[in-house]
Design an enzyme around this catalytic site. Structure first.
Site, short mmCIF file in Angstrom:
data_model
loop_
_atom_site.label_atom_id
_atom_site.label_comp_id
_atom_site.label_asym_id
_atom_site.label_seq_id
_atom_site.Cartn_x
_atom_site.Cartn_y
_atom_site.Cartn_z
N ASP A 60 57.50 47.88 9.59
CA ASP A 60 56.37 48.80 9.37
C ASP A 60 56.50 49.44 7.99
OD1 ASP A 60 54.00 50.09 9.94
OD2 ASP A 60 54.95 51.74 11.04
N LYS B 112 61.99 65.81 13.98
CA LYS B 112 60.93 65.00 14.59
C LYS B 112 60.88 65.32 16.07
CE LYS B 112 59.41 60.14 14.59
NZ LYS B 112 59.75 58.81 14.04
N VAL C 295 56.45 66.23 13.06
CA VAL C 295 57.64 66.53 12.25
C VAL C 295 57.52 67.93 11.68
CG1 VAL C 295 59.09 65.80 10.32
CG2 VAL C 295 57.87 64.08 11.68
#
Length: 472
Positions: free
Chosen positions: A137, A44, A28
C-alpha cells in the site's frame, strides 16, 4: 489501562493533545509521555467495535511486522496497549506530516529533492525486501516526514503488508487504486513487484504534480488501469536521462518487464552506494589511501580517479555528520584532496594530448600504406571519427562506442596481417586506440560520479571539486 473520555481517548502514561488524522478503522493522535522526558509520540487508536475479521488481520500484521524491525526510514512502533474499547499503537512522531501534503503544497518537487526522498525510500524497501516483506500500500499518504526542516522520509502504515518471497503470488485485492499495479486489478494475481510500480507512481507524482492515472471518476480510472497504453512521461519539467530511465522501467505495466528489485536498488539515479550513512567517511578514507598509493607510484590517472571516487563519499559524509567541529575537519581534508586533484588533472591532460599527437602521426602513415585495403581504411575512418567526437564536449560515450567499433575491426585485421612495416604500424595503432578507449572509460566513470552539487555549494566546494574531476 485506559478508558474513554470526552473528545480524546485516555491512555495511562500519556497525554493525548490533538488529532493528526484518521483512516478506515483508526484515528491517530499526537501525545506526550508523562515521564520526565516528555517524549512526543503518535498514538494510533483503533476502536474494537469498528474491526471486522479483515481489519483485525491487518492490524495484527502491522504489529507483527513493525515490532520486529528498526530502520531509520521506517516509522518505529514503540509499544502497543489495549483496553475494553480500543487498541493503541504507540509510534514514533513525525512532525513533517505526510509526503502527499509536502508535494501538493509545493505543486512539484525539484528532481534533486525527489532523488533524496527516493534514495531514502529505496533504503527502507531494500531492508524490507531482504526480509521478504512487501508493503502493498505504498502511496504518499503512507510516507511521513520527520520534520519540515531537513525532512527525513519514514515509511508507515503496514496494515496491508505481507511476508512475501519474490516468487509468492497473492489474489486478494489490497492497496489504493491510484497507486495499485495494473496486475492487481486486471489479473487479481500479483507478487512483490507491485511495490515497484507504486514507487514509480509516487516518483511520477513528486516530479509532475499528480499520479499518471489521475482521473475525474472511478470509471475513467479503471479504464486507464486496464488500458495497454505505455505510460508517457511529460516533456516538462526537464529531467536527467537516468531519472527518466528509472521512471519508465518502474512504470512498466507487465511485471515481467518491470525493473527488478536488484536493478532498482543498483540503479544509478537511486545510487544507494552514496547514501549518507555512518560508513560514508570510512569509505572515503579507504579510497584516499588507495589514491595516495597510486599517486606515489606515479600513476596520475588512477590516482585522480580514486580521489574523485573518494570525494563522492565525502559528500554524504558531510551530510551525515552533525558535529560542527568534525564537519569543519572533513571540509579541510576535502580542500586538500581537491588541490591535489587539480595538480593531477594537469598531468593527465598533458599525457592525453601527447597520446593524441602520437596516434595521429601513426594513423597518417598507416592510412598511406592501406590504400589497397578498403576494410582497413574504413576502420581507420571510424577511428578518426572517434577522435573528432572526443573533441566535442560531453560526447565521451559516443567516442568510446566508435573506438570500440574500430578496434573490433582492427583486431581482426591485425590477426590476418602478414609481418612487415604495415603490421607494426597497425599494432601500434591498436595499442594507441586501446589506450584512448581506456582513458575515455575512466573519464566516463569520473563524469558519472554523482556529485550532489547543491550540497557542495553549501560547503563552498562545488566549483573546485567539479572542475578538479573534469578533464579537458
Amino acid at each position: 489501562m485506559a478508558g474513554p473520555s470526552w473528545g480524546l481517548p485516555r491512555l495511562d502514561g500519556f497525554i493525548l493533545t490533538e488529532r493528526l488524522g484518521s483512516g478506515t478503522y483508526a484515528t491517530v493522535y499526537k501525545a506526550y509521555a508523562k515521564k520526565d522526558t516528555r517524549e512526543v509520540v503518535a498514538i494510533k487508536c483503533v476502536a474494537k467495535k469498528s474491526l471486522n475479521k479483515a481489519s483485525v488481520e491487518n492490524l495484527l500484521t502491522e504489529i507483527e511486522i513493525l515490532k520486529g524491525i528498526r530502520h531509520p526510514h521506517i516509522v518505529q512502533l514503540k509499544d502497543f496497549q489495549w483496553d475494553n474499547d480500543n487498541i493503541y499503537l504507540i509510534m514514533e512522531f513525525c512532525a513533517g506530516g505526510d509526503l502527499s501534503r509536502f508535494i501538493h503544497t509545493r505543486r512539484i518537487l525539484p528532481e534533486k529533492v525527489a532523488r533524496v526522498f527516493m534514495q531514502q525510500l529505496a533504503s527502507a524497501l531494500q531492508f524490507l525486501h531482504e526480509r521478504n516483506i512487501s508493503h502493498l500500500d505504498l502511496k504518499p499518504q503512507n510516507i511521513l516526514l520527520s520534520s519540515l526542516e531537513k525532512p527525513h522520509l519514514k515509511l508507515a502504515d503496514f496494515g496491508f503488508a505481507q511476508h512475501m518471497s519474490p516468487w509468492d503470488e497473492k489474489h486478494v485485492l489490497r492497496g489504493s487504486p491510484l497507486y495499485m499495479a495494473p496486475e492487481m486489478v486486471c489479473r487479481r494475481q500479483y507478487d512483490a513487484r507491485v511495490d515497484l510500480w507504486s514507487v514509480g507512481v509516487i516518483l511520477y507524482e513528486a516530479l509532475f504534480g499528480q499520479p499518471p492515472f489521475a482521473s475525474r471518476s472511478f470509471s475513467e480510472l479503471e479504464e486507464k488501469i486496464r488500458s495497454n497504453r505505455v505510460i508517457e512521461l511529460p516533456l516538462r519539467p526537464q529531467l536527467s536521462l537516468d531519472c527518466r530511465d528509472l521512471l519508465q522501467r518502474l512504470l512498466e505495466r507487465d511485471p515481467a518487464r518491470r525493473i527488478s528489485f536488484k536493478d532498482f536498488f543498483a540503479h544509478p539515479w537511486v545510487d544507494l552506494e552514496h547514501m549518507p550513512s555512518g560508513e560514508s567517511l570510512a569509505q572515503a578514507r579507504a579510497l584516499v589511501v588507495e589514491a595516495v598509493k597510486k599517486d606515489q607510484e606515479g600513476d596520475a590517472a588512477a590516482a585522480l580517479s580514486l580521489y574523485c571516487k573518494a570525494l563522492d563519499f565525502f559528500v554524504p559524509a558531510l551530510h551525515y555528520e552533525v558535529d560542527a567541529q568534525r564537519k569543519e575537519a572533513i571540509k579541510a581534508k576535502v580542500g586538500q584532496y581537491v588541490s591535489r586533484a587539480e595538480e593531477l588533472k594537469a598531468i593527465v591532460s598533458s599525457s592525453n594530448q601527447a597520446l593524441l599527437r602520437q596516434g595521429t602521426t601513426v594513423q597518417e602513415l598507416l592510412r598511406e600504406m592501406a590504400r589497397d585495403k578498403p576494410r582497413l581504411l574504413a576502420a581507420l575512418e571510424v577511428a578518426s571519427a572517434a577522435l573528432a567526437k572526443e573533441e566535442e564536449a560531453g560526447k565521451e560515450q559516443d567516442a568510446l562506442d566508435l573506438y570500440q567499433h574500430s578496434l573490433g575491426e582492427l583486431l581482426v585485421l591485425l590477426a590476418a596481417e602478414a609481418p612487415g612495416r604495415r603490421r607494426e604500424l597497425l599494432h601500434t595503432e591498436v595499442q594507441n586506440l586501446m589506450a584512448r578507449a581506456e582513458y575515455l572509460k575512466e573519464q566516463i566513470k569520473i563524469r558519472e560520479s554523482h556529485w550532489e552539487a547543491e550540497s557542495l555549494d553549501k560547503e563552498g566546494l562545488s566549483e573546485s571539486v567539479r572542475s578538479s574531476c573534469t578533464l579537458q
